[in-house]
Design an enzyme around this catalytic site. Sequence first.
Site, PDB file in Angstrom:
ATOM      1  N   LYS A  84      -4.340   2.909  -0.461  1.00 47.35           N
ATOM      2  CA  LYS A  84      -5.617   3.442   0.016  1.00 47.35           C
ATOM      3  C   LYS A  84      -5.377   4.759   0.741  1.00 47.35           C
ATOM      4  CE  LYS A  84      -6.297  -0.374   2.265  1.00 47.35           C
ATOM      5  NZ  LYS A  84      -6.880  -1.388   3.152  1.00 47.35           N
ATOM      6  N   ASP A 128       0.835  -1.200   0.000  1.00 54.14           N
ATOM      7  CA  ASP A 128       0.000   0.000   0.000  1.00 54.14           C
ATOM      8  C   ASP A 128       0.868   1.248   0.000  1.00 54.14           C
ATOM      9  OD1 ASP A 128       0.701   0.611   2.740  1.00 54.14           O
ATOM     10  OD2 ASP A 128      -0.735  -0.916   3.367  1.00 54.14           O
TER      11      ASP A 128
END
Length: 457
Positions: free
Chosen positions: A270, A248
């Site tokens: 995210k 991520d």
Amino acid sequence: MDHLPIFCQLRDRDCLIVGGGDVAERKARLLLDAGARLTVNALAFIPQFTAWADAGMLTLVEGPFDESLLDTCWLAIAATDDDALNQRVSEAAESRRIFCNVVDAPKAASFIMPSIIDRSPLMVAVSSGGTSPVLARLLREKLESLLPLHLGQVAKYAGQLRGRVKQQFATMGERRRFWEKLFVNDRLAQSLANNDQKAITETTEQLINEPLDHRGEVVLVGAGPGDAGLLTLKGLQQIQQADVVVYDRLVSDDIMNLVRRDADRVFVGKRAGYHCVPQEEINQILLREAQKGKRVVRLKGGDPFIFGRGGEELETLCNADIPFSVVPGITAASGCSAYSGIPLTHRDYAQSVRLITGHLKTGGELDWENLAAEKQTLVFYMGLNQASTIQQKLIEHGMPGEMPVAIVENGTAVTQRVIDGTLTQLGELAQQMNSPSLIIIGRVVGLRDKLNWFSNH
């Protein structure tokens, strides 16, 4: 190639060190570890040599160097601070065709000592040919971090299994795949380290009898809060062995540069309020890649079990009967507070720490009354967009408006920013910061001016 790397069998063979100081002591340790029958000659000796001699581990010859000491030797080392004496030892050894190392004088030596990584029976030697010992040492340290400490025990055990493996698996390809499974099996390594014979036998039988087209596996790895130096040793080993890395946006570029170069990389970054890849799709990516028989690393910023949805991902794998394991990471609360000079606990100010998600949802109201109590530190993850609400709720429930607060942006990275103030200013302070940021609230924040070490570096 100026030097041929060789490994010498010195067990129960005569070796000589000329010198009785600290440098000679370091060389003596290596020869003793190799099982050499060691004689040390010097005018005087540091206490360690006397202790070894008293224990019967070596022989001391006190006095001037005599060439006859070389008569039965296989190998010699000159380790004094007298260049002329070192040269004399080297010449005497060469006349007898005995290899001789001269400390800090590679041109006068017939062999040089490499930097050594000892995972006996596995040995790794690194040398710059005497031109740059510091470079060789740095490279050794890097390799040291990549090789598990238990590797030697696994290698020794593998030697005991060779005959059976050759009988069990008909082709070289089958044997290679078996050895690859064995060498990365953490349970076997831990069982060997603990000398747990039952677990060793069970794991070995499972590996030998397991079909070679076995399922893949997923390892959740915490990458820490940003500074690549805070990645754990086991975490580094896992990303170096991965076939696929799913990561991520909180994983720094410096850490991604450590990933095995031919591993596939899948970005699933995210942000608060915006999901590049839905969580369910991430779960399916992990499942799909593991079902192909691949070793998948799910690399997460911080720690995977602290607001990292690691539990959700593992539940999916568990339901599909996919093997998994977890490597913890340094969570943002710990890393960011340490790099900001804010101790999370302190006998005078905070006897507890609360880690709280800043994603405040309707119907999921926090226990603000308890959060507003004194003698604790509050750490809000992902709370930047809710800073004004946090400020309002805490004050409403009795927390003093002058309570110290800090916001840490890009914690532990070279781009780290920290801004501090009081609770009444929290909403305003948050408008000056960007994600990823961490909010710390408590009396311990007042120690920052005194304990802030990172920005001073």
